[in-house]
Design a protein around this motif. Sequence first.
Motif, mmCIF file in Angstrom:
data_model
loop_
_atom_site.group_PDB
_atom_site.id
_atom_site.type_symbol
_atom_site.label_atom_id
_atom_site.label_comp_id
_atom_site.label_asym_id
_atom_site.label_seq_id
_atom_site.Cartn_x
_atom_site.Cartn_y
_atom_site.Cartn_z
ATOM 1 N N ALA A 180 11.715 -5.459 23.591
ATOM 2 C CA ALA A 180 13.181 -5.411 23.707
ATOM 3 C C ALA A 180 13.834 -6.562 22.950
ATOM 4 C CB ALA A 180 13.597 -5.442 25.171
ATOM 5 N N ALA A 181 13.185 -7.731 22.951
ATOM 6 C CA ALA A 181 13.736 -8.927 22.301
ATOM 7 C C ALA A 181 13.543 -8.923 20.788
ATOM 8 C CB ALA A 181 13.091 -10.178 22.895
ATOM 9 N N GLY A 182 12.829 -7.924 20.280
ATOM 10 C CA GLY A 182 12.603 -7.839 18.841
ATOM 11 C C GLY A 182 11.483 -8.714 18.331
ATOM 12 N N GLU A 183 10.675 -9.272 19.228
ATOM 13 C CA GLU A 183 9.648 -10.227 18.810
ATOM 14 C C GLU A 183 8.373 -9.572 18.265
ATOM 15 O OE1 GLU A 183 9.005 -13.231 21.827
ATOM 16 O OE2 GLU A 183 11.163 -13.554 22.062
ATOM 17 N N LEU A 184 8.272 -8.254 18.378
ATOM 18 C CA LEU A 184 7.115 -7.554 17.821
ATOM 19 C C LEU A 184 7.500 -6.683 16.629
ATOM 20 C CD1 LEU A 184 5.104 -6.518 21.011
ATOM 21 C CD2 LEU A 184 5.029 -8.622 19.699
ATOM 22 N N ALA A 185 8.724 -6.842 16.148
ATOM 23 C CA ALA A 185 9.217 -6.040 15.031
ATOM 24 C C ALA A 185 8.886 -6.702 13.705
ATOM 25 C CB ALA A 185 10.727 -5.856 15.159
ATOM 26 N N GLY A 186 8.810 -5.869 12.664
ATOM 27 C CA GLY A 186 8.666 -6.398 11.310
ATOM 28 C C GLY A 186 7.320 -6.138 10.683
ATOM 29 N N PRO A 187 7.137 -4.969 10.046
ATOM 30 C CA PRO A 187 5.874 -4.707 9.346
ATOM 31 C C PRO A 187 5.646 -5.723 8.234
ATOM 32 C CG PRO A 187 7.196 -2.690 9.554
ATOM 33 C CD PRO A 187 8.078 -3.833 9.949
ATOM 34 N N THR A 188 4.379 -6.077 8.031
ATOM 35 C CA THR A 188 4.007 -7.041 6.983
ATOM 36 C C THR A 188 3.015 -6.381 6.023
ATOM 37 O OG1 THR A 188 1.987 -7.933 7.984
ATOM 38 C CG2 THR A 188 4.110 -8.828 8.775
ATOM 39 N N PRO A 189 2.818 -6.968 4.837
ATOM 40 C CA PRO A 189 1.818 -6.435 3.892
ATOM 41 C C PRO A 189 0.420 -6.999 4.116
ATOM 42 C CG PRO A 189 3.061 -8.198 2.846
ATOM 43 C CD PRO A 189 3.628 -8.044 4.239
ATOM 44 N N ASP A 190 0.193 -7.726 5.208
ATOM 45 C CA ASP A 190 -1.033 -8.518 5.337
ATOM 46 C C ASP A 190 -2.303 -7.682 5.450
ATOM 47 O OD1 ASP A 190 0.820 -10.513 5.235
ATOM 48 O OD2 ASP A 190 0.247 -11.483 7.107
ATOM 49 N N VAL A 191 -2.252 -6.545 6.176
ATOM 50 C CA VAL A 191 -3.450 -5.692 6.264
ATOM 51 C C VAL A 191 -3.815 -5.194 4.874
ATOM 52 C CG1 VAL A 191 -4.349 -3.483 7.093
ATOM 53 C CG2 VAL A 191 -3.168 -5.008 8.676
ATOM 54 N N HIS A 192 -2.824 -4.771 4.111
ATOM 55 C CA HIS A 192 -3.088 -4.291 2.757
ATOM 56 C C HIS A 192 -3.627 -5.416 1.879
ATOM 57 C CE1 HIS A 192 -2.198 -3.070 -1.414
ATOM 58 N NE2 HIS A 192 -2.499 -1.868 -0.974
ATOM 59 N N GLU A 193 -3.048 -6.605 2.022
ATOM 60 C CA GLU A 193 -3.507 -7.747 1.225
ATOM 61 C C GLU A 193 -4.980 -8.036 1.482
ATOM 62 O OE1 GLU A 193 -2.907 -12.595 0.972
ATOM 63 O OE2 GLU A 193 -1.269 -11.401 1.797
ATOM 64 N N LEU A 194 -5.403 -7.950 2.734
ATOM 65 C CA LEU A 194 -6.776 -8.288 3.087
ATOM 66 C C LEU A 194 -7.763 -7.165 2.801
ATOM 67 C CD1 LEU A 194 -6.101 -10.158 6.442
ATOM 68 C CD2 LEU A 194 -7.084 -11.156 4.364
ATOM 69 N N THR A 195 -7.343 -5.925 3.013
ATOM 70 C CA THR A 195 -8.296 -4.807 2.969
ATOM 71 C C THR A 195 -8.150 -3.903 1.748
ATOM 72 O OG1 THR A 195 -6.871 -3.242 4.173
ATOM 73 C CG2 THR A 195 -8.241 -4.742 5.496
ATOM 74 N N GLY A 196 -6.992 -4.000 1.066
ATOM 75 C CA GLY A 196 -6.746 -3.087 -0.046
ATOM 76 C C GLY A 196 -6.331 -1.698 0.399
ATOM 77 N N ARG A 197 -6.105 -1.532 1.691
ATOM 78 C CA ARG A 197 -5.694 -0.230 2.250
ATOM 79 C C ARG A 197 -4.413 -0.395 3.021
ATOM 80 N NH1 ARG A 197 -10.779 2.358 5.400
ATOM 81 N NH2 ARG A 197 -9.015 3.371 6.395
ATOM 82 N N GLU A 198 -3.588 0.643 2.992
ATOM 83 C CA GLU A 198 -2.404 0.634 3.839
ATOM 84 C C GLU A 198 -2.836 0.807 5.294
ATOM 85 O OE1 GLU A 198 0.865 0.069 3.286
ATOM 86 O OE2 GLU A 198 0.220 -0.484 1.275
ATOM 87 N N PRO A 199 -2.204 0.085 6.233
ATOM 88 C CA PRO A 199 -2.565 0.270 7.643
ATOM 89 C C PRO A 199 -2.152 1.644 8.142
ATOM 90 C CG PRO A 199 -0.612 -1.115 7.434
ATOM 91 C CD PRO A 199 -1.129 -0.894 6.047
ATOM 92 N N LEU A 200 -2.821 2.083 9.173
ATOM 93 C CA LEU A 200 -2.541 3.400 9.756
ATOM 94 C C LEU A 200 -1.214 3.392 10.503
ATOM 95 C CD1 LEU A 200 -6.035 4.218 11.331
ATOM 96 C CD2 LEU A 200 -5.094 5.138 9.197
ATOM 97 N N SER A 201 -0.467 4.485 10.353
ATOM 98 C CA SER A 201 0.707 4.721 11.199
ATOM 99 C C SER A 201 0.231 5.339 12.510
ATOM 100 C CB SER A 201 1.663 5.693 10.503
ATOM 101 O OG SER A 201 1.053 6.978 10.393
#
Length: 284
Positions: A252-273
């Motif tokens: 509710a406070a918005g503290e878990l919002a905000g997708p990042t590119p970090d999974v892609h940066e580390l793995t070369g794959r887009e994270p799963l939706s």
Amino acid sequence: MTAAPDLAVTGSTGQLGALVARLLAQAGSAQRLLVRDAARAPELDGAVPFVTTYADEERTKAALLGAKTLFMVSAAEAEDRLQQHYAFVDAAAAAGVQHIVYTSFFGAAPDATFTLGRDHFATEERIKASGMDYTFLRDNFYLDFLPLLAGEDGVIRGPAGDGVMAAVARSDVARSAVAVLRDPALHVGRTYNLTGPENISLTRGAYILTARTGRTVSFHNETLEEAYASRASYGAPPWQVDAWVSTYTAIAAGELAGPTPDVHELTGREPLSLEQFLAEAHTL
């Protein structure tokens, strides 16, 4: 006598650690598995079990002697979890571990709304003060948990409001961890915020679950009073109930919002939706 592997992995009898250990073995990485019970350690090529607990500093030091890199999965939720973490970090440093990779939480901070996020921050600070090199993997809420939030009546209840979260699949976190552990020198001092590809609300999550699983799922936005009352029947201690409720208030406070590119940066794959995660789960 063959020297023990210089990579140590905790949590291999749990879900994330087991995934990481298996992926490391598949990639040809030898590892020592720190476990409470050697009989429960997964049987993997190049894996050697070492018995200890986070709170047992002497056994931990013995188990980690000669290890260079350590993957530390956060301990099971407990009132004294932070003390367990401190003991384990101190023992790792005393054993001569050079680099620790710790599974923290997205938005970890001393004033995080999610109460356990404060413990994760404190653990990060202990690791920074230890003198060891470090990498922090700050995982968002797991997509894997979403289907489990709904009660028997199919209703997800919690005071999350219209807040959104960039929830991540556990498998994407495991792949990210393995990328770091396979070449830790590239990741010294880095903090990675591991998320899925999108922000989703619990209302949206319930809609997707309904569409993809055939189970009718809905979200009921509880008040704080309702949230505490509905969880009182479990007989859990107050710190545990606070943690449960604050999962939702953090959304509710918005503290878990905000997708990042970090999974892609580390793995070369887009994270799963969420939709992709559910599709994969149904094909296994």
